[in-house]
Motif scaffolding. Structure first.
Motif, mmCIF file in Angstrom:
data_model
loop_
_atom_site.group_PDB
_atom_site.id
_atom_site.type_symbol
_atom_site.label_atom_id
_atom_site.label_comp_id
_atom_site.label_asym_id
_atom_site.label_seq_id
_atom_site.Cartn_x
_atom_site.Cartn_y
_atom_site.Cartn_z
ATOM 1 N N LYS A 152 0.845 -1.193 0.000
ATOM 2 C CA LYS A 152 0.000 0.000 0.000
ATOM 3 C C LYS A 152 0.888 1.253 0.000
ATOM 4 C CE LYS A 152 -4.187 -1.876 0.500
ATOM 5 N NZ LYS A 152 -5.039 -1.814 1.668
ATOM 6 N N SER A 204 -6.650 -2.326 -2.363
ATOM 7 C CA SER A 204 -7.370 -3.543 -1.973
ATOM 8 C C SER A 204 -7.998 -4.188 -3.211
ATOM 9 C CB SER A 204 -8.438 -3.191 -0.944
ATOM 10 O OG SER A 204 -7.834 -2.486 0.121
ATOM 11 N N ARG A 250 -4.883 -5.653 -5.883
ATOM 12 C CA ARG A 250 -3.758 -6.509 -5.482
ATOM 13 C C ARG A 250 -3.837 -7.939 -6.012
ATOM 14 N NH1 ARG A 250 -5.183 -5.638 0.900
ATOM 15 N NH2 ARG A 250 -7.352 -6.304 0.657
ATOM 16 N N THR A 300 -1.626 -5.270 4.209
ATOM 17 C CA THR A 300 -2.754 -5.291 5.165
ATOM 18 C C THR A 300 -3.867 -6.246 4.713
ATOM 19 O OG1 THR A 300 -3.981 -3.425 4.156
ATOM 20 C CG2 THR A 300 -2.378 -2.863 5.872
ATOM 21 N N MET A 301 -3.464 -7.383 4.181
ATOM 22 C CA MET A 301 -4.440 -8.265 3.524
ATOM 23 C C MET A 301 -4.896 -9.405 4.441
ATOM 24 S SD MET A 301 -4.061 -9.991 -0.158
ATOM 25 C CE MET A 301 -5.412 -10.835 -0.949
ATOM 26 N N THR A 302 -6.190 -9.440 4.686
ATOM 27 C CA THR A 302 -6.766 -10.475 5.535
ATOM 28 C C THR A 302 -6.828 -11.819 4.803
ATOM 29 O OG1 THR A 302 -8.141 -8.826 6.625
ATOM 30 C CG2 THR A 302 -8.845 -11.130 6.834
ATOM 31 N N ARG A 362 -10.693 -15.598 -0.567
ATOM 32 C CA ARG A 362 -9.441 -15.229 -1.248
ATOM 33 C C ARG A 362 -8.546 -16.435 -1.471
ATOM 34 N NH1 ARG A 362 -8.550 -9.619 2.185
ATOM 35 N NH2 ARG A 362 -9.978 -8.340 0.929
ATOM 36 N N SER A 368 -12.232 -4.526 -0.265
ATOM 37 C CA SER A 368 -11.784 -4.864 1.095
ATOM 38 C C SER A 368 -12.790 -5.779 1.791
ATOM 39 C CB SER A 368 -11.628 -3.581 1.918
ATOM 40 O OG SER A 368 -12.878 -2.935 2.053
ATOM 41 N N THR A 369 -12.304 -6.499 2.793
ATOM 42 C CA THR A 369 -13.219 -7.262 3.642
ATOM 43 C C THR A 369 -14.086 -6.272 4.426
ATOM 44 O OG1 THR A 369 -11.520 -7.345 5.363
ATOM 45 C CG2 THR A 369 -11.704 -9.279 3.938
ATOM 46 N N SER A 370 -13.526 -5.091 4.678
ATOM 47 C CA SER A 370 -14.260 -4.072 5.443
ATOM 48 C C SER A 370 -15.598 -3.754 4.783
ATOM 49 C CB SER A 370 -13.433 -2.787 5.530
ATOM 50 O OG SER A 370 -12.073 -3.056 5.672
ATOM 51 N N TYR A 406 -8.023 4.078 0.905
ATOM 52 C CA TYR A 406 -8.427 4.593 2.224
ATOM 53 C C TYR A 406 -8.182 6.091 2.385
ATOM 54 C CZ TYR A 406 -9.350 -0.178 3.472
ATOM 55 O OH TYR A 406 -9.896 -1.440 3.500
ATOM 56 N N ASP A 439 -9.793 -1.913 9.231
ATOM 57 C CA ASP A 439 -9.087 -2.519 10.365
ATOM 58 C C ASP A 439 -8.644 -1.455 11.370
ATOM 59 O OD1 ASP A 439 -9.386 -4.770 8.845
ATOM 60 O OD2 ASP A 439 -7.375 -4.643 7.988
ATOM 61 N N TYR A 452 -3.720 -10.903 9.088
ATOM 62 C CA TYR A 452 -3.026 -10.577 7.839
ATOM 63 C C TYR A 452 -2.080 -11.700 7.414
ATOM 64 C CZ TYR A 452 -4.269 -5.584 8.588
ATOM 65 O OH TYR A 452 -4.911 -4.400 8.776
HETATM 66 N N1 GLU Z 1 -7.611 -6.291 5.986
HETATM 67 C C1 GLU Z 1 -8.743 -5.916 5.196
HETATM 68 C C2 GLU Z 1 -8.707 -6.536 3.821
HETATM 69 O O1 GLU Z 1 -7.844 -7.284 3.547
HETATM 70 C C3 GLU Z 1 -8.895 -4.419 5.111
HETATM 71 C C4 GLU Z 1 -7.650 -3.687 4.740
HETATM 72 C C5 GLU Z 1 -7.423 -3.646 3.249
HETATM 73 O O2 GLU Z 1 -8.371 -3.344 2.521
HETATM 74 O O3 GLU Z 1 -6.293 -3.893 2.826
HETATM 75 O O4 GLU Z 1 -9.557 -6.320 3.000
#
Ligand code: GLU
Length: 279
Positions: A59, A104, A107, A122-124, A129, A172-174, A193, A211, A237
């Motif tokens: 990021k 997000s 990627r 920052t990837m869940t 996935r 994003s998972t968000s 973001y 997150d 992550y």
């Molecule tokens: N960790 C979350 C995700 O992988 C939110 C952060 C992001 O978007 O990178 O989607």
């Protein structure tokens, strides 16, 4: 007649040549040959060594994890330091590293088409996935929360009422989680973001969600905002690697284990997060 035909053949040949040249050019952007593509997955480590550079998707807009200083062009954060440590392990030099910006949304496609060797962004790790990429072991534990202006009546997810606008990033998972946890809210998705945060500051939303660790970074950028208490999801992550490259996954997992046992991991964690990782 013959000359005409010859001319046509030449034209076809030249067009093909131009197309091939254009293709190579795109891949070579950013210096050096491109990382291997999906059809050579399984050989990422060899490719990196041959190329002499590790190419990592990170990021550029996320303070504490991967943030580019527009003045100096320097990108820094926890994810960046992990990438540097890995470059050092693979190539003996932390500077043998090419960072490429991912969001997000971009990627996974960038990893799949060979633009990058891996994602540290920052990837869940999620089951969904895992259908598309492989993941390393967990290297950071976050959880989703909300960012609001200080003094906001929103104290937790329970305060998100019908008609309220919640901002987040595409892919994003968000974005998925907030729809589940607050189905009455209006969710607005941005490219990244920082765009979402700019919109929040411009009064285009009641809260921003992602997150907690990312939200804390935003409170450092603007102390008029605060993170609400608690989290409503688990966001472990992982480093994403092209699907099927189990050899590289094992290599990265060994690297993470070594970083943890040497104490280097804890040092980086404290440097960026400001406290020791929970045991
Ligand atoms: N960790 C979350 C995700 O992988 C939110 C952060 C992001 O978007 O990178 O989607």
């Amino acid at each position: 007649m013959r000359r005409k035909k010859l001319g046509f053949t030449m034209l076809v040949l030249l067009t093909m040549l131009a197309l091939v040249a254009a293709g190579c050019g795109a891949k070579e952007q950013g210096g050096g040959p491109a990382p291997n593509s999906a059809n050579t997955a399984g050989k990422t480590l060899d490719e990196i060594k041959k190329r002499g550079k590790l190419v990592v998707g990170v990021k550029y807009d996320t303070k504490l994890f991967g943030l580019k200083d527009p003045g100096t062009g320097v990108v820094e954060g926890f994810d960046i330091d992990i990438a540097k440590a890995l470059a050092k392990k693979v190539l003996g030099d932390e500077n043998k590293l090419d960072l490429k910006e991912v969001t997000s949304k971009t990627r996974i496609p960038m990893l799949k088409n060979g633009d990058i060797d891996m994602i540290i962004a920052t990837m869940t790790i999620t089951e969904e996935r895992k259908q598309e990429v492989d993941f390393s072991d967990v290297y950071f534990k976050a959880g989703q929360s909300l960012l609001v202006k200080k003094g906001s009546p929103i104290k937790s997810i329970a305060d998100i009422k019908k008609g309220m606008k919640v901002l987040t990033a595409k892919g994003s998972t968000s974005a998925q989680n907030i729809r589940e946890k607050a189905p009455d809210a209006t969710v607005l998705e941005f490219e990244n973001y920082q765009e979402a945060f700019t919109a929040l500051k411009a009064g285009q939303g009641d809260a921003l969600t992602t997150d907690n660790a990312i939200l804390y970074g935003m409170t450092k950028q603007d102390p008029n905002y605060q993170v609400t208490e608690g989290t409503f999801t688990d966001e472990p992550y992982g480093i994403a690697i092209r699907k099927g490259d189990t050899e590289f996954v094992t290599y990265v997992n060994d690297f993470l284990k070594a970083m943890k046992s040497s104490g280097e991991y804890d040092k980086l964690y404290e440097k960026w997060i400001g406290e020791k990782p929970a045991k």
